[in-house]
Design a protein around this motif. Structure first.
Motif: not given
Length: 198
Positions: A63, A75, A78-79, A82, A115, A117, A119, A159, A161
């Motif tokens: 990310s 993404f 939003q996060y 990730f 990480y 998440l 995605a 996604t 988790e």
């Protein structure tokens, strides 16, 4: 007949380009310069071999990368943290033979200690039910949809988790143990090697 997942080698990029561009409408085409940029910047770029033949590849970005995909940027809005799978391609003659599952086991093993998440996206317009089923069976769920401005293709944004991340982060912080299976093989800095958090 085992599947070997390993880091890509630069001399394989022409073969990977051909594999990508033969994959059909569910994978965006690439040109040589963009593929070389992936090679230079992707945190995860691995290939699959079976019987000595290249059978697929997977490219992923953390990310905090500067990846320019509009889906990646979706993404990122939003996060906070990730790991993004930009693309997975498996040669058509090898689909259904476990290569995709081997890739996803490998990329999850890489990502879950770095990480929280995982995605990715699956295109909706191209009757891509097998890909949606594959991702659903692997634990992904849809968190939204996004129309890619560069192609006008609608994507289902998925996604998963990574439940191991919280424990690993609490126990080790940014300093993962120096063991072979955790050691990075690519030359790029990742969150485990940076002084700042993910």
């Amino acid at each position: 007949m085992s599947i070997v997942i390993r880091d890509v080698r630069e001399h394989e990029l022409d073969s990977i380009l051909a594999l990508n561009n033969a994959a059909g409408p569910t994978i965006l085409p690439l040109d040589a310069s963009r593929l070389k940029r992936f090679f230079d910047t992707a945190e995860y770029f691995r290939v699959a071999e079976r019987d000595g033949n290249l059978t697929g590849f997977l490219v992923g970005f953390g990310s905090d990368s500067s990846h320019d995909s509009s889906n990646f940027r979706w993404f990122a809005r939003q996060y906070g943290a990730f790991f993004y799978i930009d693309r997975i391609v498996v040669a058509s003659r090898r689909r259904g033979g476990g290569v995709g599952r081997a890739f996803y086991a490998d990329v999850q093993s890489y990502a879950e200690v770095r990480y929280p998440l995982l995605a990715c996206e699956v295109f909706i317009e191209h009757d891509n039910d097998p890909a949606r089923l594959f991702h659903g069976a692997f634990g992904f769920h849809e968190v939204g949809q996004h129309v890619m401005p560069e192609t006008a293709v609608r994507a289902s944004m998925l996604t998963k988790e990574l439940c191991s991340y919280a424990w690993v982060r609490e126990r080790y912080g940014d300093a993962l143990p120096d063991t072979p299976w955790l050691r990075r093989t690519r030359h790029l800095p990742g969150p485990a090697q940076r002084s700042t958090g993910t």
